[in-house]
Scaffold this motif. Structure first.
Motif, PDB file in Angstrom:
ATOM      1  N   LEU A  40       1.744  -8.153  -4.211  1.00  0.00           N
ATOM      2  CA  LEU A  40       0.306  -7.988  -3.978  1.00  0.00           C
ATOM      3  C   LEU A  40       0.002  -8.033  -2.479  1.00  0.00           C
ATOM      4  O   LEU A  40      -0.816  -7.254  -1.975  1.00  0.00           O
ATOM      5  CB  LEU A  40      -0.482  -9.085  -4.705  1.00  0.00           C
ATOM      6  CG  LEU A  40      -0.347  -9.143  -6.230  1.00  0.00           C
ATOM      7  CD1 LEU A  40      -1.308 -10.198  -6.800  1.00  0.00           C
ATOM      8  CD2 LEU A  40      -0.638  -7.788  -6.865  1.00  0.00           C
TER       9      LEU A  40
ATOM     10  N   ARG B  50      -7.579  -9.269  -7.076  1.00  0.00           N
ATOM     11  CA  ARG B  50      -6.275  -9.279  -7.742  1.00  0.00           C
ATOM     12  C   ARG B  50      -6.032  -7.967  -8.480  1.00  0.00           C
ATOM     13  O   ARG B  50      -4.945  -7.376  -8.394  1.00  0.00           O
ATOM     14  CB  ARG B  50      -6.216 -10.451  -8.726  1.00  0.00           C
ATOM     15  CG  ARG B  50      -4.897 -10.556  -9.492  1.00  0.00           C
ATOM     16  CD  ARG B  50      -4.981 -11.635 -10.543  1.00  0.00           C
ATOM     17  NE  ARG B  50      -6.055 -11.353 -11.497  1.00  0.00           N
ATOM     18  CZ  ARG B  50      -6.512 -12.240 -12.388  1.00  0.00           C
ATOM     19  NH1 ARG B  50      -6.013 -13.463 -12.411  1.00  0.00           N
ATOM     20  NH2 ARG B  50      -7.468 -11.909 -13.219  1.00  0.00           N
TER      21      ARG B  50
ATOM     22  N   LEU C 272      -5.393  -5.122  -5.917  1.00  0.00           N
ATOM     23  CA  LEU C 272      -4.080  -5.228  -5.295  1.00  0.00           C
ATOM     24  C   LEU C 272      -2.968  -4.862  -6.285  1.00  0.00           C
ATOM     25  O   LEU C 272      -2.003  -4.169  -5.920  1.00  0.00           O
ATOM     26  CB  LEU C 272      -3.860  -6.643  -4.769  1.00  0.00           C
ATOM     27  CG  LEU C 272      -4.737  -7.083  -3.591  1.00  0.00           C
ATOM     28  CD1 LEU C 272      -4.398  -8.522  -3.187  1.00  0.00           C
ATOM     29  CD2 LEU C 272      -4.573  -6.148  -2.401  1.00  0.00           C
ATOM     30  N   LYS C 273      -3.100  -5.313  -7.512  1.00  0.00           N
ATOM     31  CA  LYS C 273      -2.081  -4.993  -8.520  1.00  0.00           C
ATOM     32  C   LYS C 273      -2.034  -3.501  -8.783  1.00  0.00           C
ATOM     33  O   LYS C 273      -0.942  -2.904  -8.839  1.00  0.00           O
ATOM     34  CB  LYS C 273      -2.388  -5.755  -9.813  1.00  0.00           C
ATOM     35  CG  LYS C 273      -1.357  -5.509 -10.906  1.00  0.00           C
ATOM     36  CD  LYS C 273      -1.676  -6.318 -12.154  1.00  0.00           C
ATOM     37  CE  LYS C 273      -0.650  -6.050 -13.245  1.00  0.00           C
ATOM     38  NZ  LYS C 273      -0.951  -6.833 -14.473  1.00  0.00           N
TER      39      LYS C 273
END
Length: 427
Positions: free
Chosen positions: A258, A411, A414-415
Motif C-alpha cells: 500500500l 485504504r 491504495l489497495k
C-alpha cells in the motif's frame, strides 16, 4: 568541580553503537554552562597540544564554567598498541596539580573495551582524586524507544520526510531494532535498507491519483487535511494514515505494498469546499449545461485545480477555511442531497474542468495486465511526467466524514492502485 576546580576523569564503556559519542556531543545542548571539545590525537600525545586546544575553547567571548573534553575511542584508531593512553591519564594527574588545578575540566574517554577501561582507571593511581568512576557504563536508550528515535532522527535530517517515503515502514524499523544489539546497529541496518532502495519508483507511473473530498465545514476540513501534508500539495501522509489503523489492520494489511502504491502514484487527498461546487453542480441530471464564468473562476483558483495543473506553489499556500455565510449554509444543505449521486457529480466536475481548459473525461477505465480501475474523472496533462490524473471522488456525507471513514477510503484507494500496478494480486 566549580568550587574546588581541577580535573576529573571518567572512562566510559559502551557497546559499539550504544550512543556514547552522540551523548557526549549533546552535553553542551543540555548544559549551556559547559562547552564540549573532542580532543585530537595530537592533544592526547602532547601536553602542549592539549593545553592549546583547551585554551582555544576558553577563547570564546563567554568562558565556559566547565570544559568537557572527549576522547572518542582512541585505542580503536591506532594501528598498534602504544603507551600513549596511560601516559595521557598520568599527565592529567600532573596537570591537576599544575596548570589546570583551578580550571574545571571533565575528561571523558569513550571505549568499547572493558579491559581498556580498567587500564585507564588504574592509570589514575598517582592521583585517585581525578577518577570519578572506574566502571561506568553507558547502555543507551531502552530498546522499545529505538524505533521512534530512529524515525525522528531520520525525519529531522531529511526535511521532515518520514522513512515511509523511502519504503521503510515502522514495522521494518521495529524488526531491525529487535534484531540489533544496539541502537547504532539498528540505524546501520536502516541505512543499508535505504542504500538498497532499488524500487520500481525510478520508473514513475504515468498516472497521478487525486482523491477529491468535498467538505462542508471547518471540522471536516481539519479531518481530511489531517491525513495529508497540506502545504506540500496535500500529499497523503503515511504516518497519519498508519496511526489511524487498529492493531488488526497493522497485522493483516499488506502495508508495504500500500505504501509503495502511495509513492508510485503520488497519491493526494484534496479537500474542496462544497460551496465552490454547489453553483456549478445544480441540476445534475442534465448532461449539458453552461457554467457561469465567475463560478468557474472559483474552481480554477481552488487547491484542487492548482494540483492537477501542476501549478502548486507552497509559498502562497493558504489553508482552506470554513466561511460562515448563507452561501456556505446553502451548499451544506445541497451537498447532503447529492452524496448518493457520485456518477452525476463526477460528470459535472469533468465538464467544469473542460470549461477551464483541462482535458477531462468522466467514468474512464484504466487497464493494466494486472488489474483495472475506473476514474471518476480522468485528466490528461500532455507533456507532464505524470501525464494523466485519476480523480477519485469521495462524496461522503458530512456525518460519514470521520477519521475512520477517511482511513477506510484511503485504504481502498491504495489497495485498488497497488493491484493496478501489480504490487498486489487481485483477490
Amino acid at each position: 568541580m566549580q568550587i574546588t576546580g581541577g580535573i576529573r576523569f571518567l572512562p566510559i564503556f559502551g557497546r559499539s553503537g550504544s550512543g556514547k559519542s552522540s551523548a557526549a556531543r549533546e552535553l553542551a545542548t543540555h548544559l549551556p554552562e559547559c562547552k564540549v571539545v573532542e580532543l585530537s590525537r595530537a592533544a592526547i600525545a602532547s601536553e602542549s597540544a592539549l593545553l592549546e586546544e583547551l585554551r582555544a575553547v576558553d577563547g570564546y567571548r563567554n568562558n565556559a564554567q566547565l570544559i568537557i573534553a572527549v576522547v572518542d575511542q582512541f585505542e580503536e584508531r591506532v594501528a598498534e598498541k602504544t603507551a600513549i593512553p596511560s601516559q595521557f591519564v598520568e599527565r592529567l594527574s600532573l596537570l591537576d596539580r599544575g596548570e589546570l588545578r583551578q580550571r574545571p575540566v571533565l575528561f571523558l574517554w569513550l571505549t568499547t573495551s572493558r579491559e581498556f577501561q580498567a587500564d585507564l582507571a588504574s592509570a589514575t593511581s598517582r592521583n585517585e582524586r581525578i577518577l570519578l568512576d572506574g566502571d561506568f557504563e553507558l547502555s543507551g536508550p531502552a530498546r522499545d524507544e529505538w524505533p521512534e528515535i530512529v524515525e525522528e532522527t531520520f525525519a529531522f535530517h531529511n526535511k521532515n520526510q518520514p522513512l515511509a517515503d523511502f519504503e521503510v515502514l515502522s514495522s521494518d524499523v521495529e524488526g531491525f531494532s529487535d534484531r540489533s544489539p544496539t541502537i547504532g546497529a539498528a540505524i546501520e541496518k536502516v541505512a543499508e535498507e535505504l542504500a538498497s532502495y532499488t524500487t520500481k519508483l525510478h520508473d514513475i507511473s504515468r498516472y497521478q491519483v487525486v482523491m477529491l473530498w468535498p467538505v462542508t465545514d471547518g471540522l471536516r476540513i481539519t479531518r481530511v487535511a489531517g491525513f495529508t501534508n497540506a502545504r506540500d500539495g496535500y500529499k497523503l501522509d503515511w504516518n497519519a494514515f498508519y496511526r489511524e489503523l487498529n492493531e488488526d489492520d497493522r497485522q493483516s494489511l499488506p502495508l508495504s505494498e500500500l505504501n509503495r502504491a502511495r509513492l508510485y502514484f503520488d497519491v493526494r487527498l484534496v479537500p474542496i469546499a462544497a460551496a465552490d461546487l454547489h453553483p456549478l453542480c445544480k441540476d445534475l441530471d442534465k448532461a449539458d449545461v453552461t457554467p457561469s464564468r465567475s463560478y468557474l473562476d472559483r474552481l480554477e483558483n481552488s487547491h484542487f485545480a492548482s494540483i492537477i495543473s501542476e501549478n502548486w506553489d507552497p509559498s502562497t499556500f493558504s489553508p482552506l477555511r470554513e466561511r460562515d455565510s448563507a452561501r456556505a449554509r446553502n451548499a451544506r444543505e445541497w451537498y447532503e442531497s447529492v452524496t448518493n449521486m457520485p456518477t452525476q457529480l463526477g460528470r459535472r466536475i469533468a465538464l467544469c474542468l473542460k470549461a477551464i481548459g483541462f482535458e477531462a473525461e468522466h467514468e474512464r477505465d484504466i487497464k493494466t495486465p494486472h488489474s483495472k480501475v475506473r476514474a471518476d474523472v480522468l485528466v490528461q496533462r500532455p507533456g507532464a511526467q505524470q501525464d494523466s490524473v485519476i480523480v477519485e471522488l469521495k462524496a461522503y456525507s458530512t456525518e460519514n466524514t470521520r477519521p475512520s471513514s477517511i482511513k477506510d477510503a484511503i485504504r481502498t484507494t491504495l489497495k485498488r492502485h497497488a493491484q493496478l500496478a501489480g504490487f498486489l494480486a487481485r483477490q
